[in-house]
Scaffold this motif. Structure first.
Motif, PDB file in Angstrom:
ATOM      1  N   HIS A 137      52.726 -24.361 148.169  1.00 37.13           N
ATOM      2  CA  HIS A 137      53.619 -23.272 147.788  1.00 37.13           C
ATOM      3  C   HIS A 137      53.058 -21.987 148.381  1.00 37.13           C
ATOM      4  CE1 HIS A 137      55.976 -25.735 145.052  1.00 37.13           C
ATOM      5  NE2 HIS A 137      54.830 -26.353 144.792  1.00 37.13           N
ATOM      6  N   PHE A 138      53.933 -21.069 148.714  1.00 32.18           N
ATOM      7  CA  PHE A 138      53.504 -19.859 149.407  1.00 32.18           C
ATOM      8  C   PHE A 138      54.162 -18.634 148.812  1.00 32.18           C
ATOM      9  CE2 PHE A 138      57.092 -21.756 151.596  1.00 32.18           C
ATOM     10  CZ  PHE A 138      57.976 -20.698 151.717  1.00 32.18           C
ATOM     11  N   GLU A 139      53.542 -17.500 149.098  1.00 34.43           N
ATOM     12  CA  GLU A 139      54.142 -16.227 148.721  1.00 34.43           C
ATOM     13  C   GLU A 139      53.987 -15.259 149.893  1.00 34.43           C
ATOM     14  OE1 GLU A 139      50.906 -13.704 146.266  1.00 34.43           O
ATOM     15  OE2 GLU A 139      51.617 -15.492 145.219  1.00 34.43           O
ATOM     16  N   LYS A 140      54.963 -14.366 150.010  1.00 32.53           N
ATOM     17  CA  LYS A 140      54.930 -13.373 151.084  1.00 32.53           C
ATOM     18  C   LYS A 140      53.863 -12.340 150.779  1.00 32.53           C
ATOM     19  CE  LYS A 140      57.834 -10.759 154.119  1.00 32.53           C
ATOM     20  NZ  LYS A 140      59.195 -10.553 154.595  1.00 32.53           N
ATOM     21  N   ILE A 141      53.106 -11.973 151.801  1.00 29.06           N
ATOM     22  CA  ILE A 141      52.051 -10.973 151.669  1.00 29.06           C
ATOM     23  C   ILE A 141      52.636  -9.621 152.076  1.00 29.06           C
ATOM     24  CG2 ILE A 141      49.786 -10.232 152.528  1.00 29.06           C
ATOM     25  CD1 ILE A 141      49.717 -12.798 150.851  1.00 29.06           C
ATOM     26  N   THR A 155      52.101 -29.048 155.220  1.00 31.65           N
ATOM     27  CA  THR A 155      52.515 -28.985 153.821  1.00 31.65           C
ATOM     28  C   THR A 155      52.948 -27.573 153.444  1.00 31.65           C
ATOM     29  OG1 THR A 155      50.308 -28.544 152.910  1.00 31.65           O
ATOM     30  CG2 THR A 155      50.935 -30.860 153.206  1.00 31.65           C
ATOM     31  N   LEU A 156      52.587 -26.605 154.255  1.00 34.16           N
ATOM     32  CA  LEU A 156      53.013 -25.214 154.095  1.00 34.16           C
ATOM     33  C   LEU A 156      54.150 -24.887 155.068  1.00 34.16           C
ATOM     34  CD1 LEU A 156      52.538 -22.382 152.870  1.00 34.16           C
ATOM     35  CD2 LEU A 156      50.716 -22.062 154.530  1.00 34.16           C
ATOM     36  N   LEU A 157      54.008 -25.333 156.320  1.00 38.22           N
ATOM     37  CA  LEU A 157      55.011 -25.050 157.350  1.00 38.22           C
ATOM     38  C   LEU A 157      56.364 -25.696 157.033  1.00 38.22           C
ATOM     39  CD1 LEU A 157      52.643 -25.671 160.386  1.00 38.22           C
ATOM     40  CD2 LEU A 157      53.661 -23.451 159.789  1.00 38.22           C
ATOM     41  N   THR A 158      56.344 -26.938 156.582  1.00 36.54           N
ATOM     42  CA  THR A 158      57.602 -27.661 156.337  1.00 36.54           C
ATOM     43  C   THR A 158      58.440 -27.015 155.235  1.00 36.54           C
ATOM     44  OG1 THR A 158      56.651 -29.721 157.174  1.00 36.54           O
ATOM     45  CG2 THR A 158      58.604 -29.912 155.769  1.00 36.54           C
ATOM     46  N   PRO A 159      57.874 -26.698 154.055  1.00 34.40           N
ATOM     47  CA  PRO A 159      58.715 -26.036 153.043  1.00 34.40           C
ATOM     48  C   PRO A 159      59.262 -24.683 153.515  1.00 34.40           C
ATOM     49  CG  PRO A 159      56.714 -26.873 152.034  1.00 34.40           C
ATOM     50  CD  PRO A 159      56.550 -27.037 153.523  1.00 34.40           C
ATOM     51  N   TYR A 160      58.455 -23.939 154.273  1.00 29.94           N
ATOM     52  CA  TYR A 160      58.932 -22.651 154.778  1.00 29.94           C
ATOM     53  C   TYR A 160      60.155 -22.855 155.681  1.00 29.94           C
ATOM     54  CZ  TYR A 160      59.449 -18.432 157.497  1.00 29.94           C
ATOM     55  OH  TYR A 160      59.988 -17.328 158.116  1.00 29.94           O
ATOM     56  N   TRP A 161      60.014 -23.710 156.692  1.00 29.06           N
ATOM     57  CA  TRP A 161      61.101 -23.899 157.647  1.00 29.06           C
ATOM     58  C   TRP A 161      62.299 -24.627 157.043  1.00 29.06           C
ATOM     59  CZ3 TRP A 161      61.781 -20.826 161.403  1.00 29.06           C
ATOM     60  CH2 TRP A 161      60.692 -20.197 161.997  1.00 29.06           C
ATOM     61  N   ALA A 162      62.069 -25.487 156.062  1.00 27.87           N
ATOM     62  CA  ALA A 162      63.190 -26.130 155.363  1.00 27.87           C
ATOM     63  C   ALA A 162      64.053 -25.062 154.702  1.00 27.87           C
ATOM     64  CB  ALA A 162      62.677 -27.136 154.335  1.00 27.87           C
ATOM     65  N   GLY A 163      63.418 -24.067 154.102  1.00 33.79           N
ATOM     66  CA  GLY A 163      64.152 -22.970 153.472  1.00 33.79           C
ATOM     67  C   GLY A 163      64.873 -22.095 154.477  1.00 33.79           C
ATOM     68  N   VAL A 164      64.209 -21.778 155.577  1.00 33.14           N
ATOM     69  CA  VAL A 164      64.808 -20.909 156.603  1.00 33.14           C
ATOM     70  C   VAL A 164      65.988 -21.603 157.286  1.00 33.14           C
ATOM     71  CG1 VAL A 164      64.397 -19.830 158.873  1.00 33.14           C
ATOM     72  CG2 VAL A 164      62.707 -19.580 157.041  1.00 33.14           C
ATOM     73  N   LEU A 165      65.800 -22.881 157.627  1.00 32.43           N
ATOM     74  CA  LEU A 165      66.817 -23.601 158.401  1.00 32.43           C
ATOM     75  C   LEU A 165      67.831 -24.338 157.530  1.00 32.43           C
ATOM     76  CD1 LEU A 165      64.485 -24.985 161.220  1.00 32.43           C
ATOM     77  CD2 LEU A 165      65.984 -22.963 161.307  1.00 32.43           C
TER      78      LEU A 165
END
Length: 169
Positions: A27-31, A117-127
């Motif tokens: 899981h990630f958060e914007k800095i 595991t970080l890149l995939t959720p990010y790009w899944a959301g964007v695309l």
């Protein structure tokens, strides 16, 4: 199956010969207060950065920007993180990345499962889709099929045996 700091991880072989890794998603958060060290080390203007459990993720404007990166690994090694992932939309894949871990003694990792595991959720959301293609643009290059499946990320690709050995205890 093998135990790791992330829990039980499984690898299965598909009928087409690909190996599929089953990892927990990050899981990630914007800095909002981006460390200047990141831009200095990557030698680029950095405007969009996220932080996952272990790594910073920098979103670049293009695949070409990522291909041309020549980071200063000594500066990168001073960051308080496991590593820095740099990603962008891909030309031949949904997204591309390069992964730098000088803090761990690996300037650039050729293909990094845990980074996806970080890149995939990010790009899944964007695309707006859960099945994605990815290329890690290291000198060796790594091609992955990634799928966000609930709280798991499935990464599939082909592997080449480069060494065999025997350990006697």
């Amino acid at each position: 199956s093998f135990d790791s700091k992330s829990g039980l991880l499984k690898v299965t072989q598909q009928k087409n010969g690909q190996l599929t890794l089953d990892f927990p998603r990050d899981h990630f958060e914007k800095i909002t207060n981006i460390p200047s060290t990141i831009g200095d080390a990557l030698k680029m203007t950095v405007t969009e950065v996220y932080k996952g459990k272990f790594d910073y993720m920098v979103v670049a404007d293009s695949q070409q920007t990522i291909e041309k990166l020549q980071p200063d690994f000594k500066i990168l090694a001073t960051l308080k993180s496991r590593g820095v992932l740099v990603t962008a939309r891909g030309n031949e894949a949904d997204f591309v990345s390069r992964c730098f871990f000088p803090q761990s003694g690996i300037d650039e990792d050729p293909v990094t499962g845990s980074a996806h595991t970080l890149l995939t959720p990010y790009w899944a959301g964007v695309l707006g889709k859960n099945k994605l293609t990815a290329i890690q643009l290291s000198a060796r290059k790594g091609y992955l099929d990634c799928e966000l499946s609930g709280n798991r990320v499935l990464m599939s690709g082909y592997a080449v045996t480069y060494m065999k050995g025997e350990i006697i205890l």
